[in-house]
Design a protein around this motif. Structure first.
Motif, PDB file in Angstrom:
ATOM      1  N   SER A  17     -39.958  11.876  52.835  1.00 17.55           N
ATOM      2  CA  SER A  17     -40.149  12.928  51.839  1.00 17.55           C
ATOM      3  C   SER A  17     -39.479  12.524  50.532  1.00 17.55           C
ATOM      4  CB  SER A  17     -39.588  14.276  52.310  1.00 17.55           C
ATOM      5  OG  SER A  17     -38.175  14.259  52.360  1.00 17.55           O
ATOM      6  N   LEU A  18     -40.061  12.989  49.455  1.00 16.48           N
ATOM      7  CA  LEU A  18     -39.507  12.822  48.112  1.00 16.48           C
ATOM      8  C   LEU A  18     -39.361  14.201  47.507  1.00 16.48           C
ATOM      9  CD1 LEU A  18     -38.747  11.358  45.457  1.00 16.48           C
ATOM     10  CD2 LEU A  18     -41.211  11.154  44.984  1.00 16.48           C
ATOM     11  N   ARG A  19     -38.150  14.543  47.125  1.00 11.91           N
ATOM     12  CA  ARG A  19     -37.865  15.836  46.519  1.00 11.91           C
ATOM     13  C   ARG A  19     -37.443  15.627  45.071  1.00 11.91           C
ATOM     14  NH1 ARG A  19     -35.712  20.752  48.584  1.00 11.91           N
ATOM     15  NH2 ARG A  19     -34.929  22.044  46.880  1.00 11.91           N
ATOM     16  N   THR A  20     -38.050  16.386  44.170  1.00 11.83           N
ATOM     17  CA  THR A  20     -37.624  16.434  42.777  1.00 11.83           C
ATOM     18  C   THR A  20     -37.040  17.818  42.516  1.00 11.83           C
ATOM     19  OG1 THR A  20     -39.713  17.279  41.873  1.00 11.83           O
ATOM     20  CG2 THR A  20     -39.557  14.891  42.229  1.00 11.83           C
ATOM     21  N   GLU A  21     -36.729  18.103  41.275  1.00  9.40           N
ATOM     22  CA  GLU A  21     -36.224  19.438  40.939  1.00  9.40           C
ATOM     23  C   GLU A  21     -37.280  20.515  41.162  1.00  9.40           C
ATOM     24  OE1 GLU A  21     -33.378  20.570  40.209  1.00  9.40           O
ATOM     25  OE2 GLU A  21     -32.149  18.841  39.651  1.00  9.40           O
ATOM     26  N   THR A  22     -38.552  20.136  41.164  1.00  5.00           N
ATOM     27  CA  THR A  22     -39.615  21.146  41.211  1.00  5.00           C
ATOM     28  C   THR A  22     -40.560  21.021  42.397  1.00  5.00           C
ATOM     29  OG1 THR A  22     -41.022  19.768  39.792  1.00  5.00           O
ATOM     30  CG2 THR A  22     -39.603  21.400  38.704  1.00  5.00           C
ATOM     31  N   HIS A  23     -40.658  19.836  43.013  1.00 10.76           N
ATOM     32  CA  HIS A  23     -41.664  19.632  44.053  1.00 10.76           C
ATOM     33  C   HIS A  23     -41.108  18.789  45.198  1.00 10.76           C
ATOM     34  CE1 HIS A  23     -44.245  20.785  40.650  1.00 10.76           C
ATOM     35  NE2 HIS A  23     -45.128  21.156  41.563  1.00 10.76           N
ATOM     36  N   LYS A  24     -41.785  18.873  46.335  1.00  9.82           N
ATOM     37  CA  LYS A  24     -41.491  18.004  47.468  1.00  9.82           C
ATOM     38  C   LYS A  24     -42.794  17.466  48.047  1.00  9.82           C
ATOM     39  CE  LYS A  24     -38.519  19.201  50.707  1.00  9.82           C
ATOM     40  NZ  LYS A  24     -38.066  19.919  51.909  1.00  9.82           N
ATOM     41  N   ILE A  75     -21.154   1.036  49.220  1.00 11.90           N
ATOM     42  CA  ILE A  75     -21.420   2.473  49.357  1.00 11.90           C
ATOM     43  C   ILE A  75     -22.371   2.903  48.240  1.00 11.90           C
ATOM     44  CG2 ILE A  75     -20.381   4.759  49.078  1.00 11.90           C
ATOM     45  CD1 ILE A  75     -18.036   3.875  50.686  1.00 11.90           C
ATOM     46  N   GLU A  76     -23.507   3.466  48.633  1.00  5.66           N
ATOM     47  CA  GLU A  76     -24.528   3.866  47.665  1.00  5.66           C
ATOM     48  C   GLU A  76     -24.311   5.291  47.151  1.00  5.66           C
ATOM     49  OE1 GLU A  76     -28.062   1.207  49.766  1.00  5.66           O
ATOM     50  OE2 GLU A  76     -27.941   3.367  50.108  1.00  5.66           O
ATOM     51  N   GLY A  77     -23.632   6.107  47.938  1.00  5.80           N
ATOM     52  CA  GLY A  77     -23.436   7.499  47.543  1.00  5.80           C
ATOM     53  C   GLY A  77     -22.624   7.621  46.271  1.00  5.80           C
ATOM     54  N   ARG A  78     -22.879   8.698  45.548  1.00  5.49           N
ATOM     55  CA  ARG A  78     -22.178   8.969  44.300  1.00  5.49           C
ATOM     56  C   ARG A  78     -21.147  10.073  44.524  1.00  5.49           C
ATOM     57  NH1 ARG A  78     -27.377  10.246  40.499  1.00  5.49           N
ATOM     58  NH2 ARG A  78     -28.696   8.459  41.088  1.00  5.49           N
ATOM     59  N   SER A  79     -19.932   9.807  44.160  1.00  3.31           N
ATOM     60  CA  SER A  79     -18.894  10.829  44.281  1.00  3.31           C
ATOM     61  C   SER A  79     -19.191  12.005  43.359  1.00  3.31           C
ATOM     62  CB  SER A  79     -17.530  10.240  43.926  1.00  3.31           C
ATOM     63  OG  SER A  79     -16.555  11.269  43.818  1.00  3.31           O
ATOM     64  N   GLN A 126     -26.343  14.750  48.237  1.00  2.00           N
ATOM     65  CA  GLN A 126     -26.825  14.410  49.568  1.00  2.00           C
ATOM     66  C   GLN A 126     -25.666  13.944  50.452  1.00  2.00           C
ATOM     67  OE1 GLN A 126     -29.948  11.548  48.937  1.00  2.00           O
ATOM     68  NE2 GLN A 126     -28.664  10.159  47.780  1.00  2.00           N
ATOM     69  N   VAL A 127     -25.914  13.898  51.744  1.00  2.00           N
ATOM     70  CA  VAL A 127     -24.870  13.582  52.712  1.00  2.00           C
ATOM     71  C   VAL A 127     -24.231  12.226  52.411  1.00  2.00           C
ATOM     72  CG1 VAL A 127     -24.464  13.051  55.157  1.00  2.00           C
ATOM     73  CG2 VAL A 127     -25.801  15.072  54.519  1.00  2.00           C
ATOM     74  N   SER A 128     -25.009  11.287  51.902  1.00  4.39           N
ATOM     75  CA  SER A 128     -24.467   9.959  51.588  1.00  4.39           C
ATOM     76  C   SER A 128     -23.440   9.993  50.468  1.00  4.39           C
ATOM     77  CB  SER A 128     -25.592   8.994  51.223  1.00  4.39           C
ATOM     78  OG  SER A 128     -26.411   9.532  50.205  1.00  4.39           O
ATOM     79  N   ASP A 129     -23.335  11.103  49.743  1.00  9.63           N
ATOM     80  CA  ASP A 129     -22.340  11.232  48.670  1.00  9.63           C
ATOM     81  C   ASP A 129     -20.971  11.676  49.174  1.00  9.63           C
ATOM     82  OD1 ASP A 129     -24.359  10.669  46.781  1.00  9.63           O
ATOM     83  OD2 ASP A 129     -24.871  12.782  46.555  1.00  9.63           O
ATOM     84  N   ALA A 145     -24.643  17.311  36.365  1.00 11.71           N
ATOM     85  CA  ALA A 145     -24.864  15.971  36.911  1.00 11.71           C
ATOM     86  C   ALA A 145     -25.242  16.058  38.382  1.00 11.71           C
ATOM     87  CB  ALA A 145     -23.610  15.124  36.742  1.00 11.71           C
ATOM     88  N   GLY A 146     -26.098  15.175  38.800  1.00  8.42           N
ATOM     89  CA  GLY A 146     -26.525  15.145  40.192  1.00  8.42           C
ATOM     90  C   GLY A 146     -27.744  14.260  40.327  1.00  8.42           C
ATOM     91  N   HIS A 147     -28.302  14.224  41.508  1.00  7.91           N
ATOM     92  CA  HIS A 147     -29.499  13.424  41.747  1.00  7.91           C
ATOM     93  C   HIS A 147     -30.735  14.139  41.186  1.00  7.91           C
ATOM     94  CE1 HIS A 147     -27.524  10.556  44.493  1.00  7.91           C
ATOM     95  NE2 HIS A 147     -26.840  11.601  44.936  1.00  7.91           N
TER      96      HIS A 147
END
Length: 445
Positions: A358-365, A324-328, A304-307, A341-343
């Motif tokens: 909105s909440l997005r998973t690997e399969t649904h939003k 900083i909350e984003g993950r490098s 995500q953009v915060s990363d 690896a990822g969110h």
């Protein structure tokens, strides 16, 4: 002798959806140079923005924080960024970088100038809307600055407005991407709903007006958007060409991304960054640094953009503060990290014409509206992203148990974050939708 730290060229495009670039499998060749840039480095296939519209998204880019954390969730509110919030250009200038923005966001919010030694805004010469500044006008300032500072480590941020509406590409691109017949056919009623919208009423009399009447074919408007991308692609080619010809390529990390996408009539949303669908949330991310990022890498983990800020800081060896909350994902780009690896979850907020989460998973939003009286959209939507990647079939009524579970998870995340931040209520609701607030304050806007 290479400098101890690389230069950073951060290119961000306003309103550029990933799926209209050829390198993201768009069938029309809108982005030949950007495609070649991706082939020289790494492309993140699934990078999403956590906040709409522009101010929340760019504040997220700079702070590495979710909009709920930094508190900027709309354009029209009086919310201000905390002076102690981490800010990418400030961190870089403190570590010895010469910092420059070619941008105009400072017009809207003072914090966008934080940490910049140089802030160059070509739009001050224009009497038109600031989003109408063209990429050639930005390049005319960016390229000389870049070349004159090539002997010192620099961070150069360029914010291009092509292809933000109004879509008005230069005349030399007028024959591209449309083969639909008569774009002003009066019998085509596909844009009738758009004319009733405040933006549509203005567009019909301005940028969608022609001597033969208003444009009536949404496909033609989408072609205008694609022409804007093609024009932008040529501008990016000139910028990167100047960088490479100056001998800076091997010592410059180039990042190409966007703040958000654009709806082009999908879901009944016309030519605006409204709606938490992938056409608006899914943005491009390309990184090139010769000798450090392998060529032709395509990465599928969700980011995500915060990363982005954390990724840049790790790449150049500047410590990221714990705020900083984003993950490098720098090690993903270089091939040193886990390629999977990822969110597992992406949570996004919208405050354009409507307040929604909105909440997005690997399969649904799941999309959860905080207000529905203006747009008339459903309070809750659920999409199967595997079977229905274009999000055309809402299955919330068909799978209420899954919708309930995702809504509970989303609300729990919001509640937990509010408690941790010491905030009494959801600021998304308090700040209100940006465009609606603007119209309420100025009905003629």
């Amino acid at each position: 002798m290479p400098k101890s730290r690389p230069n950073i060229l951060l290119i961000s495009i306003d309103s550029l959806r990933a799926d209209h670039l050829s390198c993201y499998s768009y069938p029309k060749k809108t982005s030949p140079f950007i495609d070649s840039l991706a082939a020289q480095g790494a492309l993140m296939e699934r990078l999403f923005c956590p906040g709409l519209p522009t101010y929340p998204s760019y504040t997220t880019l700079y702070t590495g924080q979710h909009p709920l954390t930094h508190g900027i969730l709309a354009h029209g509110s009086d919310a201000k960024l905390d002076r102690n919030a981490p800010f990418l250009p400030h961190l870089l200038v403190e570590s010895g970088y010469t910092t420059c923005a070619i941008d105009n966001l400072l017009h809207g919010r003072i914090w966008f100038g934080r940490g910049y030694e140089f802030y160059i805004d070509p739009s001050v010469r224009l009497s038109m809307l600031t989003m109408n500044v063209r990429c050639d006008q930005l390049n005319a300032r960016a390229i000389p600055w870049m070349l004159s500072h090539k002997d010192e480590p620099f961070f150069l941020f360029i914010h291009y407005w092509d292809p933000h509406w109004p879509f008005m590409p230069p005349e030399e691109y007028s024959n591209l991407f449309y083969d639909g017949g008569n774009p002003t056919d009066p019998n085509n009623k596909a844009l009738e709903d758009f004319w009733k919208h405040p933006l549509g009423a203005v567009a019909k009399e301005t940028w969608l007006r022609t001597p033969k009447g208003p444009i009536t074919d949404p496909a033609y408007v989408a072609a205008l958007y694609d022409r804007e991308i093609r024009y932008l692609d040529d501008g990016i080619s000139r910028l990167i060409g100047a960088l490479d010809e100056s001998g800076l390529a091997e010592n410059t990390l180039v990042i190409f991304t966007a703040d958000h996408g654009e709806s082009l009539a999908e879901h009944g949303i016309y030519f605006d960054h409204h709606g938490l669908y992938d056409c608006t949330l899914h943005v491009p991310f390309i990184a090139r640094w010769k000798g450090h990022i392998p060529e032709g890498v395509r990465l599928s983990p969700m980011a995500q953009v915060s990363d982005i800020g954390a990724t840049i800081l790790e790449a150049v060896g500047v410590p990221a503060p714990e705020e900083i909350e984003g993950r490098s994902f720098w090690k993903l780009l270089t091939g040193e990290g886990d390629s999977k690896a990822g969110h597992t979850r992406i949570i996004s907020a919208e405050n354009t014409w409507q307040s929604s989460w909105s909440l997005r998973t690997e399969t649904h939003k799941l999309i959860l509206a905080r207000d529905i009286e203006y747009t008339g959209r459903r309070e809750r939507e659920l999409y199967d992203l595997i079977r229905d990647p274009d999000e055309n079939h809402d299955i919330a009524a068909e799978q209420p148990a899954l919708a309930d579970a995702m809504q509970k998870e989303l609300q729990q995340w919001i509640n937990d974050r509010l408690k941790a931040l010491g905030k009494p209520a959801d600021p998304l609701v308090a700040q209100g939708p940006s465009m609606r607030m603007t119209l309420m304050q100025n009905p003629d806007a």
